[in-house]
Design an enzyme around this catalytic site. Structure first.
Site, PDB file in Angstrom:
ATOM      1  N   TYR A  54      12.639  -5.879  -7.329  1.00 23.43           N
ATOM      2  CA  TYR A  54      12.438  -4.847  -8.346  1.00 23.43           C
ATOM      3  C   TYR A  54      13.791  -4.307  -8.802  1.00 23.43           C
ATOM      4  O   TYR A  54      14.479  -3.590  -8.064  1.00 23.43           O
ATOM      5  CB  TYR A  54      11.603  -3.686  -7.810  1.00 23.43           C
ATOM      6  CG  TYR A  54      10.204  -4.059  -7.354  1.00 23.43           C
ATOM      7  CD1 TYR A  54       9.584  -5.230  -7.757  1.00 23.43           C
ATOM      8  CD2 TYR A  54       9.502  -3.212  -6.489  1.00 23.43           C
ATOM      9  CE1 TYR A  54       8.309  -5.554  -7.332  1.00 23.43           C
ATOM     10  CE2 TYR A  54       8.218  -3.529  -6.062  1.00 23.43           C
ATOM     11  CZ  TYR A  54       7.629  -4.709  -6.489  1.00 23.43           C
ATOM     12  OH  TYR A  54       6.372  -5.029  -6.059  1.00 23.43           O
ATOM     13  N   ARG A 205      -2.638  -1.488 -14.219  1.00 23.16           N
ATOM     14  CA  ARG A 205      -1.350  -1.300 -14.902  1.00 23.16           C
ATOM     15  C   ARG A 205      -1.460  -0.252 -16.005  1.00 23.16           C
ATOM     16  O   ARG A 205      -0.846  -0.362 -17.059  1.00 23.16           O
ATOM     17  CB  ARG A 205      -0.833  -2.627 -15.449  1.00 23.16           C
ATOM     18  CG  ARG A 205      -0.621  -3.664 -14.356  1.00 23.16           C
ATOM     19  CD  ARG A 205      -0.048  -4.971 -14.875  1.00 23.16           C
ATOM     20  NE  ARG A 205       0.204  -5.860 -13.744  1.00 23.16           N
ATOM     21  CZ  ARG A 205      -0.708  -6.699 -13.235  1.00 23.16           C
ATOM     22  NH1 ARG A 205      -1.911  -6.768 -13.773  1.00 23.16           N
ATOM     23  NH2 ARG A 205      -0.423  -7.452 -12.197  1.00 23.16           N
TER      24      ARG A 205
END
Length: 325
Positions: A54, A205
């Site tokens: 990430y 999401r």
């Protein structure tokens, strides 16, 4: 705060996914992210989820800054195995023992900790011997560098094979009202083996909250290229957000709270880790812990969101690498 048992640790029943603080959801601000992380800890959140991929290390470094003065108060889960180049979504999977050790050492440095509380294989390479991968993780546990190990996006059979080599504390996979794949045996296997199931993207999401405008996503937001959000499939899925909104209104909560409460009702071993960069969304999500769903409520929601209801794949072919190994 409701809690879950994670190996020899007790953690809050709702965690915080930190990926979006570094990548994939458009521009972010470290100061805002640090404020959200601090508020989460103040509100009783104890499990913070990250990965070395990430932001190519940025997310772990950010959490390392957040951890200053909080060592022992919160738990950090991070991951290894997805290897990418800067600026590229393309990835390869590396589960070799040498890579696992090097990745662990790098994560320890970025997080500025002596021990990683929960260390996941982010994806498994089907060509890599599972015994070697889990064996390498077991050695890190023996050395005190890792407290507990986990797997991501695996089948029940793979989970059981891995657990026969070393205890698996957690499985992390996508799970929500529009992605119910884990109900095909993985949740049951986790329950049998005493593993926590960490549900990532529990709000689809953001889609299930009804707040995502797919026409105005920020530059760099990977949802703009995700089939479930765009084109004909995105239009077909719009009705799902409408359904969540109606069910939430009837229950007197927000769509996000309803979606999270439904997951929490799936079992004491299910632990959602919704991601957010904003304090207001964090507090809204935590409100799900106060939503009480009856068996009738759960039945109504299940009927409205049967498995397979969402149109489109949840990732591009590149993103599906290593899923359901």
């Amino acid at each position: 705060m409701k809690t879950r048992k994670l190996a020899d640790m007790e953690v809050a029943a709702l965690g915080l996914g930190c990926m979006g603080m570094s990548e994939f959801y458009g521009p972010s601000d470290d100061a805002d992210s640090l404020r959200t992380l601090a508020r989460a800890a103040d509100e009783g959140v104890t499990l913070f989820d990250t990965a070395d991929t990430y932001g190519l290390g940025h997310n772990e470094e950010l959490l390392g800054r957040f951890l200053e003065g909080r060592h022992g108060q919160v738990r950090i889960a991070t991951k290894f195995g997805l290897v990418r180049k800067p600026g590229s979504y393309e990835r390869r999977i590396d589960n070799s023992p040498a890579y696992i050790r090097a990745a662990c050492e790098a994560s320890l440095r970025r997080l500025d900790v002596d021990t990683i509380d929960l260390y996941y294989a982010h994806r498994l390479d089907p060509a890599a011997p599972l015994e070697e991968t889990v064996g390498a993780l077991a050695r890190l546990v023996e050395e005190g560098k890792v407290r507990a190990i986990g797997l991501c996006e695996v089948t029940p059979a793979t989970l059981r094979r891995a657990a026969a080599i070393h205890p698996i504390a957690a499985v992390q996979s996508e799970y929500s009202l529009w992605t119910r794949d884990p109900e095909d045996g993985v949740l049951q296997a986790c329950r049998e083996l005493g593993a926590v199931f960490c549900a990532y993207s529990p709000l689809g999401r953001g889609f299930l909250t009804g707040t995502v405008d797919t026409a105005s996503l920020a530059p760099g937001d990977f949802r703009s290229a995700n089939a479930r959000f765009t084109g004909a499939t995105g239009q077909a899925n719009a009705r799902l957000a409408d359904t969540v909104r109606a069910l939430a209104a009837a229950k007197g909560c927000t769509p996000a709270q309803l979606a999270l409460a439904w997951l929490l009702a799936r079992g004491e071993h299910v632990l959602p880790i919704p991601g957010t960069r904003r304090v207001d969304r964090l507090l809204e999500n935590l409100g799900a812990l106060d939503v009480r769903l009856t068996d009738a409520d759960v039945g109504t929601i299940d009927e409205a969101f049967p498995p397979g209801i969402a149109a489109g794949e949840r990732y591009s072919p590149e993103g599906m690498k290593g899923v359901n190994v």
